[in-house]
Design a protein around this motif. Sequence first.
Motif, short mmCIF file in Angstrom:
data_model
loop_
_atom_site.label_atom_id
_atom_site.label_comp_id
_atom_site.label_asym_id
_atom_site.label_seq_id
_atom_site.Cartn_x
_atom_site.Cartn_y
_atom_site.Cartn_z
N VAL A 109 33.74 29.24 28.40
CA VAL A 109 33.95 28.48 29.63
C VAL A 109 35.43 28.19 29.88
O VAL A 109 35.85 28.03 31.03
N GLU A 110 36.25 28.14 28.83
CA GLU A 110 37.66 27.82 29.02
C GLU A 110 38.49 29.01 29.48
O GLU A 110 39.67 28.86 29.80
N ARG A 111 37.89 30.19 29.54
CA ARG A 111 38.63 31.38 29.94
C ARG A 111 38.64 31.53 31.46
O ARG A 111 37.62 31.37 32.14
N ILE A 112 39.81 31.88 31.99
CA ILE A 112 40.04 31.98 33.42
C ILE A 112 40.63 33.35 33.73
O ILE A 112 41.50 33.85 32.99
N ALA A 113 40.18 33.96 34.83
CA ALA A 113 40.72 35.25 35.28
C ALA A 113 41.51 35.05 36.57
O ALA A 113 41.15 34.21 37.42
N LEU A 114 42.56 35.84 36.72
CA LEU A 114 43.38 35.84 37.93
C LEU A 114 43.61 37.28 38.34
O LEU A 114 43.93 38.13 37.50
N ILE A 115 43.44 37.57 39.62
CA ILE A 115 43.82 38.86 40.16
C ILE A 115 44.71 38.61 41.38
O ILE A 115 44.39 37.77 42.23
N HIS A 116 45.83 39.30 41.43
CA HIS A 116 46.83 39.13 42.48
C HIS A 116 47.03 40.49 43.14
O HIS A 116 47.49 41.44 42.50
N TYR A 117 46.67 40.60 44.40
CA TYR A 117 46.75 41.87 45.12
C TYR A 117 48.18 42.09 45.62
O TYR A 117 48.73 41.24 46.34
N LEU A 118 48.74 43.23 45.27
CA LEU A 118 50.06 43.63 45.78
C LEU A 118 49.95 44.86 46.67
O LEU A 118 50.92 45.59 46.87
N SER A 119 48.75 45.08 47.19
CA SER A 119 48.51 46.14 48.16
C SER A 119 47.32 45.72 49.01
O SER A 119 46.57 44.81 48.65
N GLY A 121 43.61 46.89 50.74
CA GLY A 121 42.56 47.80 50.26
C GLY A 121 41.34 47.06 49.77
O GLY A 121 40.93 46.04 50.34
N ASP A 122 40.77 47.56 48.68
CA ASP A 122 39.49 47.04 48.19
C ASP A 122 39.66 45.73 47.44
O ASP A 122 40.60 45.55 46.67
N GLY A 123 38.72 44.82 47.67
CA GLY A 123 38.77 43.50 47.07
C GLY A 123 37.95 43.41 45.79
O GLY A 123 37.85 44.36 45.02
N THR A 124 37.31 42.25 45.60
CA THR A 124 36.55 41.96 44.39
C THR A 124 35.20 41.40 44.79
O THR A 124 35.12 40.52 45.66
N ALA A 125 34.13 41.90 44.17
CA ALA A 125 32.77 41.46 44.48
C ALA A 125 32.18 40.70 43.30
O ALA A 125 32.51 40.96 42.14
N LEU A 175 28.95 37.58 46.81
CA LEU A 175 30.16 37.26 47.57
C LEU A 175 31.14 38.43 47.45
O LEU A 175 31.24 39.05 46.39
N LEU A 176 31.85 38.68 48.53
CA LEU A 176 32.92 39.68 48.54
C LEU A 176 34.22 38.99 48.94
O LEU A 176 34.31 38.40 50.02
N ALA A 177 35.22 39.05 48.07
CA ALA A 177 36.55 38.53 48.37
C ALA A 177 37.43 39.69 48.80
O ALA A 177 37.66 40.63 48.03
N GLU A 178 37.90 39.65 50.02
CA GLU A 178 38.71 40.75 50.55
C GLU A 178 40.12 40.73 49.97
O GLU A 178 40.68 39.67 49.69
N ALA A 179 40.66 41.91 49.78
CA ALA A 179 42.04 42.02 49.31
C ALA A 179 42.99 41.90 50.49
O ALA A 179 42.75 42.45 51.57
N ARG A 180 44.06 41.15 50.28
CA ARG A 180 45.17 41.09 51.22
C ARG A 180 46.46 41.06 50.42
O ARG A 180 46.49 40.52 49.30
N PHE A 181 47.50 41.63 50.97
CA PHE A 181 48.77 41.66 50.28
C PHE A 181 49.22 40.24 49.96
O PHE A 181 49.24 39.36 50.82
N ASN A 182 49.56 40.01 48.69
CA ASN A 182 50.04 38.73 48.17
C ASN A 182 48.96 37.65 48.16
O ASN A 182 49.26 36.46 48.23
N ARG A 183 47.71 38.05 48.06
CA ARG A 183 46.58 37.12 47.88
C ARG A 183 46.18 37.12 46.42
O ARG A 183 46.15 38.18 45.77
N ALA A 196 35.57 45.89 44.06
CA ALA A 196 34.70 46.46 45.09
C ALA A 196 35.33 47.75 45.62
O ALA A 196 35.80 47.82 46.76
N ILE A 197 35.32 48.77 44.78
CA ILE A 197 36.00 50.03 45.09
C ILE A 197 35.08 50.90 45.93
O ILE A 197 34.02 51.33 45.46
#
Length: 223
Positions: A109-119, A121-125, A175-183, A196-197
């Motif tokens: 439970v203490e583990r956290i993930a981060l994804i930072h889009y630098l392009s 395109g496809d997001g994360t589902a 849920l689908l989180a869309e990718a945006r530059f610098n999100r 979500a490729i």
Amino acid sequence: MSGITVHRIGREAQPLVIIDNFAPYPDVLRAAAIAAEFGPALHHYPGIRAPLPTSYMPTQQPVIAEVLTDVFGQPGPIDLIDASYSMVTSDPAALSIHQRLPHCDAFAVERIALIHYLSEGDGTAFFRHRSTGFETVDQSRAPIYLGQLDAELRYGSEPPRAYVAGDTPLFERTLLAEARFNRALIYRSYVLHSGAITPDAKLSPDPATGRLTVTAFLSVEKI
């Protein structure tokens, strides 16, 4: 918190934090990635990775710490487990079975993930396992989930040779989180998810044209 929105994933209502305009100088980060040397990724990631500039985490840590305290209720010291530039490049035909399924990055439970889009395109589902109803897999659920999934794969049909981006016979997308530059997205690592490729995605290994992201995994000490 300006530029920050909080969503709740599925029935279990786990938080997903979306932060737009995450980094102050995203074009500098992108330029550094273009100049970086990428190599094969580990831990089943379907692509390549490269080291980040050393200034990345110190620059971003204040907003990450604010989110972990205010949204996740985890105000303890942050331990960086891993962080790198990441690019999905594997051809769908070459994916292993587990690369064609949603996954968890860790069960704690203490583990956290981060994804930072630098392009763009496809997001994360994010997904729910249909037969167990699990949207998260912690240490207590892992034996049940893994046993059930193993049986479904052993006695059912293999998932198609494609990235999982939507509903499947075994999983429902919640849920689908869309990718945006610098999100950036921040969520607990034990939430079932996948990049979500889409079938027409550019899987180029060139950071100037491919799906360029930063992926980081953190652990928040209990206080």
